[in-house]
Scaffold this active site. Structure first.
Site, PDB file in Angstrom:
ATOM      1  N   SER A   9       0.829  -1.217   0.000  1.00  0.00           N
ATOM      2  CA  SER A   9       0.000   0.000   0.000  1.00  0.00           C
ATOM      3  C   SER A   9       0.862   1.266   0.000  1.00  0.00           C
ATOM      4  O   SER A   9       2.023   1.258   0.413  1.00  0.00           O
ATOM      5  CB  SER A   9      -0.923   0.014   1.218  1.00  0.00           C
ATOM      6  OG  SER A   9      -1.711  -1.154   1.227  1.00  0.00           O
TER       7      SER A   9
HETATM    8  C1  LIG Z   1      -2.975  -4.345  -0.596  1.00  0.00           C
HETATM    9  S1  LIG Z   1      -2.278  -5.909  -0.250  1.00  0.00           S
HETATM   10  C2  LIG Z   1      -1.708  -5.703   1.389  1.00  0.00           C
HETATM   11  C3  LIG Z   1      -0.557  -4.847   1.602  1.00  0.00           C
HETATM   12  C4  LIG Z   1       0.158  -5.216   2.879  1.00  0.00           C
HETATM   13  N1  LIG Z   1      -0.589  -4.880   4.067  1.00  0.00           N
HETATM   14  C5  LIG Z   1       1.549  -4.654   2.877  1.00  0.00           C
HETATM   15  O1  LIG Z   1       1.921  -3.950   3.839  1.00  0.00           O
HETATM   16  O2  LIG Z   1       2.275  -4.956   1.930  1.00  0.00           O
HETATM   17  C6  LIG Z   1      -3.691  -6.962   0.147  1.00  0.00           C
HETATM   18  C7  LIG Z   1      -3.298  -8.359   0.535  1.00  0.00           C
HETATM   19  O3  LIG Z   1      -4.465  -9.007   1.043  1.00  0.00           O
HETATM   20  C8  LIG Z   1      -4.370 -10.361   0.698  1.00  0.00           C
HETATM   21  N2  LIG Z   1      -5.698 -10.995   0.853  1.00  0.00           N
HETATM   22  C9  LIG Z   1      -6.799 -10.927   0.041  1.00  0.00           C
HETATM   23  N3  LIG Z   1      -7.829 -11.638   0.550  1.00  0.00           N
HETATM   24  C10 LIG Z   1      -7.372 -12.185   1.720  1.00  0.00           C
HETATM   25  C11 LIG Z   1      -7.958 -13.029   2.702  1.00  0.00           C
HETATM   26  N4  LIG Z   1      -9.217 -13.492   2.609  1.00  0.00           N
HETATM   27  N5  LIG Z   1      -7.203 -13.385   3.770  1.00  0.00           N
HETATM   28  C12 LIG Z   1      -5.919 -12.953   3.897  1.00  0.00           C
HETATM   29  N6  LIG Z   1      -5.293 -12.150   2.989  1.00  0.00           N
HETATM   30  C13 LIG Z   1      -6.024 -11.768   1.917  1.00  0.00           C
HETATM   31  C14 LIG Z   1      -3.856 -10.311  -0.738  1.00  0.00           C
HETATM   32  O4  LIG Z   1      -3.344 -11.548  -1.149  1.00  0.00           O
HETATM   33  C15 LIG Z   1      -2.802  -9.193  -0.628  1.00  0.00           C
HETATM   34  O5  LIG Z   1      -1.526  -9.699  -0.359  1.00  0.00           O
END
Ligand SMILES: C[S@@+](CC[C@H](N)C(=O)[O-])C[C@H]1O[C@@H](n2cnc3c(N)ncnc32)[C@H](O)[C@@H]1O
Length: 232
Positions: free
Chosen positions: A70
């Site tokens: 992000s």
């Molecule tokens: C915008 S990225 C997160 C960025 C992260 N917080 C960082 O600091 O890099 C969103 C993440 O949520 C994960 N995601 C999506 N659905 C999910 C779920 N049901 N449970 C856990 N992770 C999930 C995606 O695979 C992705 O890696």
């Protein structure tokens, strides 16, 4: 990358990011502890090598598997809204690169973070270990179910967007706890801040945003199981 001469430009860029893009942007980010930790955590260590020169720009960056780290402003904004305190135990859904977890780990006692894409969880876990973050627990799984064995949490941050908030996350929030989550689909999502007070949930929308969708069985099943008048 650990050559001190190479690290200096990163430190200077990080300082500029904090001064100009976080502290300098209106009056949104005012928590000095949040600004200090954003000035310490090496974001360039959480992005692919070919993106490092962009690590301190205020934008999301690709981290592989169609996912992103992000934008620093959003990381700081969400962190501040969680009102992190030193004794807190925090749950993050969507580990991604591990950067948001590292920021939280500099502010609270324990961070529990769940990532649904196994290779991302593995990579984030080893990067966080290499960087000496010993108060972060990473696991692969569907974050829509939360982490019942470690609940309740003082704060929960969701960094992927469900259509509706999975009820287990609300259940796993301690009284007086805060939960921040981008809610919505496609182009329209709102960052919603929940606060549990005496068993009641207060909620308010704090910022329009755009996150990758929350995937996973639990998220889908739980949102379609909700009654139509369930909030957000
Ligand atoms: C915008 S990225 C997160 C960025 C992260 N917080 C960082 O600091 O890099 C969103 C993440 O949520 C994960 N995601 C999506 N659905 C999910 C779920 N049901 N449970 C856990 N992770 C999930 C995606 O695979 C992705 O890696």
């Amino acid at each position: 990358m650990n050559d001190p001469a190479m690290l200096l430009p990163f430190a200077a860029a990080r300082r500029r990011m904090v001064d100009e893009q976080l502290a300098g942007r209106g009056r949104d980010i005012t928590n000095e502890s949040v600004l200090a930790v954003m000035g310490r955590v090496p974001r360039h260590e959480f992005v692919p090598a070919d993106q490092r020169s962009l690590a301190y720009e205020d934008s999301p960056l690709p981290i592989g598997y169609h996912q992103t780290i992000s934008q620093p402003y959003i990381v700081a904004f969400m962190t501040e809204k969680l009102e992190p305190r030193p004794a807190d135990r925090v749950l993050e859904i969507g580990t991604g690169s591990g950067y948001q977890a590292a920021v939280l780990a500099g502010l609270v006692a324990e961070v529990y973070t769940i990532e649904i894409i196994e290779p991302l969880a593995r990579r984030a876990g080893s990067d966080l270990q290499r960087l000496g973050c010993t108060n972060i627990h990473v696991r692969t799984g569907d974050g829509g179910r939360g982490w019942p064995a470690a609940a309740p949490f003082d704060a929960i941050i969701v960094t992927c967007a469900p259509e509706r908030v999975p009820p287990p996350l609300l259940d796993q929030l301690r009284d007086a706890g805060r939960l921040i989550v981008p809610v919505g689909t496609g182009g329209f999502q709102e960052l919603v801040l929940f606060r549990k007070q005496g068993g009641q949930l207060e909620q308010r929308a704090v910022l329009p945003v755009r996150f990758v969708p929350m995937t996973g069985e639990a998220g889908r099943k739980l949102s379609s199981d909700l009654p139509p008048d369930f909030p957000v």
